[in-house]
Design an enzyme around this catalytic site. Structure first.
Site, PDB file in Angstrom:
ATOM      1  N   PRO A  55       0.816  -1.210   0.000  1.00 38.01           N
ATOM      2  CA  PRO A  55       0.000   0.000   0.000  1.00 38.01           C
ATOM      3  C   PRO A  55       0.856   1.270   0.000  1.00 38.01           C
ATOM      4  O   PRO A  55       1.982   1.291   0.510  1.00 38.01           O
ATOM      5  CB  PRO A  55      -0.794  -0.095   1.305  1.00 38.01           C
ATOM      6  CG  PRO A  55      -0.711  -1.523   1.715  1.00 38.01           C
ATOM      7  CD  PRO A  55       0.613  -2.012   1.216  1.00 38.01           C
ATOM      8  N   ASP A  56       0.273   2.317  -0.549  1.00 42.17           N
ATOM      9  CA  ASP A  56       0.886   3.650  -0.511  1.00 42.17           C
ATOM     10  C   ASP A  56       0.547   4.264   0.836  1.00 42.17           C
ATOM     11  O   ASP A  56      -0.368   5.061   0.972  1.00 42.17           O
ATOM     12  CB  ASP A  56       0.321   4.476  -1.672  1.00 42.17           C
ATOM     13  CG  ASP A  56       0.824   5.912  -1.689  1.00 42.17           C
ATOM     14  OD1 ASP A  56       1.914   6.164  -1.132  1.00 42.17           O
ATOM     15  OD2 ASP A  56       0.123   6.769  -2.265  1.00 42.17           O
ATOM     16  N   ALA A  57       1.294   3.856   1.864  1.00 45.02           N
ATOM     17  CA  ALA A  57       0.966   4.226   3.246  1.00 45.02           C
ATOM     18  C   ALA A  57       2.231   4.420   4.072  1.00 45.02           C
ATOM     19  O   ALA A  57       2.291   4.019   5.239  1.00 45.02           O
ATOM     20  CB  ALA A  57       0.068   3.167   3.872  1.00 45.02           C
ATOM     21  N   ASN A 120      -2.776   6.791   1.324  1.00 45.10           N
ATOM     22  CA  ASN A 120      -3.114   7.269  -0.014  1.00 45.10           C
ATOM     23  C   ASN A 120      -4.427   8.041  -0.003  1.00 45.10           C
ATOM     24  O   ASN A 120      -5.386   7.658   0.676  1.00 45.10           O
ATOM     25  CB  ASN A 120      -3.206   6.073  -0.973  1.00 45.10           C
ATOM     26  CG  ASN A 120      -3.507   6.503  -2.392  1.00 45.10           C
ATOM     27  OD1 ASN A 120      -4.661   6.662  -2.770  1.00 45.10           O
ATOM     28  ND2 ASN A 120      -2.464   6.682  -3.179  1.00 45.10           N
TER      29      ASN A 120
END
Length: 286
Positions: A55-57, A120
């Protein structure tokens, strides 16, 4: 010639009324964006994370994002704009980020005004904003430590993403511009461009405006230009297209049992050799 001499993002912005930027996650996608005519490439934290199936986290480290951006830049004649999320932490982290990215030949970075670690913008989860004062301080730090006047810092507000509203988006961007940001990015996940147009109506053009029309894709570049936008980033369409193409290709091979029918539809190996500049490399060993 294997050496690349890329223009800085600042110089590209100065020579175009609207700079069109394509999202990428590795050098090959960056080269294809350049081939298509884009003036810059966005080293997307969403795409780089997704390429690792993560994930974009704020899971990947600064070093991992830096490596991706630097590898893209080394393959291009156009500049990379590095998506640096929140700056990877506090002011000390921002200073280190600028030093490292600038040292790697990246001439533009973008930071957003959410808390670290971030999620995100299009995902469910916490989209809490950092205080305006604290984020303005990050911008001041970034500008204070840059080595070259060419280095370009984009301040991205997530005020519309978080639900804080238009007034706060405008106020924050004024503060960020006054703190030294070279441009502001107004981000929206509304299904139309209306929020962004409302922002532009109140913007005084003290610095250029950047947009990312992911959820309002019907805004034509001519109308974007007319509205006073300086940079438009197509941040994730390349990866989304790659996902569709790979899924269909792998399924077709598996179901057919061979690749005969597929061969006319896919790139030749020679095409890949050309993108790799195989001939130039072979001359070095002649």
């Amino acid at each position: 010639m294997l050496k690349r001499n890329s223009a800085s993002f600042r110089s590209v912005l100065a020579s175009h009324d609207v700079v069109r930027v394509a999202g990428a996650h590795h050098a090959l996608s960056g080269v294809l964006a350049q081939e298509a005519g884009f003036q810059a490439v966005w080293s997307s934290s969403f795409e780089v994370s997704a390429s690792r199936c993560l994930p974009d986290a704020s899971i990947l480290s600064m070093t991992e994002y830096l490596e991706a951006a630097a590898n893209i830049q080394k393959a291009l004649d156009i500049p990379v704009v590095a998506d640096c999320d929140t700056g990877y932490g506090g002011n000390y982290n921002v200073a280190h980020m600028v030093h490292e990215f600038e040292g790697a030949g990246i001439t533009a970075v973008c930071m957003e005004d959410k808390l670290f670690p971030k999620m995100n913008s299009f995902a469910d989860g916490d989209q809490t904003l950092l205080s305006t004062k604290a984020f303005a301080s990050k911008i001041e730090t970034a500008k204070a430590v840059q080595s070259s006047e060419e280095f370009f810092v984009i301040a991205r507000t997530e005020a519309l993403i978080s639900g804080a509203g238009l007034d706060q988006a405008v106020e924050r961007c004024f503060a960020y511009a006054d703190s030294g940001a070279d441009a502001v990015l107004i981000h929206s996940k509304a299904p139309t461009k209306d929020e962004v147009l409302a922002f532009l109506d109140r913007w005084d053009q003290r610095v250029p405006v950047v947009i990312v029309p992911t959820t309002y894709p019907d805004w034509h570049i001519d109308d974007v230009r007319e509205a006073g936008v300086s940079v438009v980033i197509y941040a994730n369409q390349g990866m989304r297209a790659t996902l569709s193409a790979l899924r269909a290709t792998y399924r077709a091979i598996y179901e057919a049992g061979d690749t005969t029918a597929l061969e006319p539809e896919i790139a030749a190996v020679r095409d890949i050799f050309d993108l790799q500049r195989m001939g130039d490399w072979q001359k070095l060993g002649a």
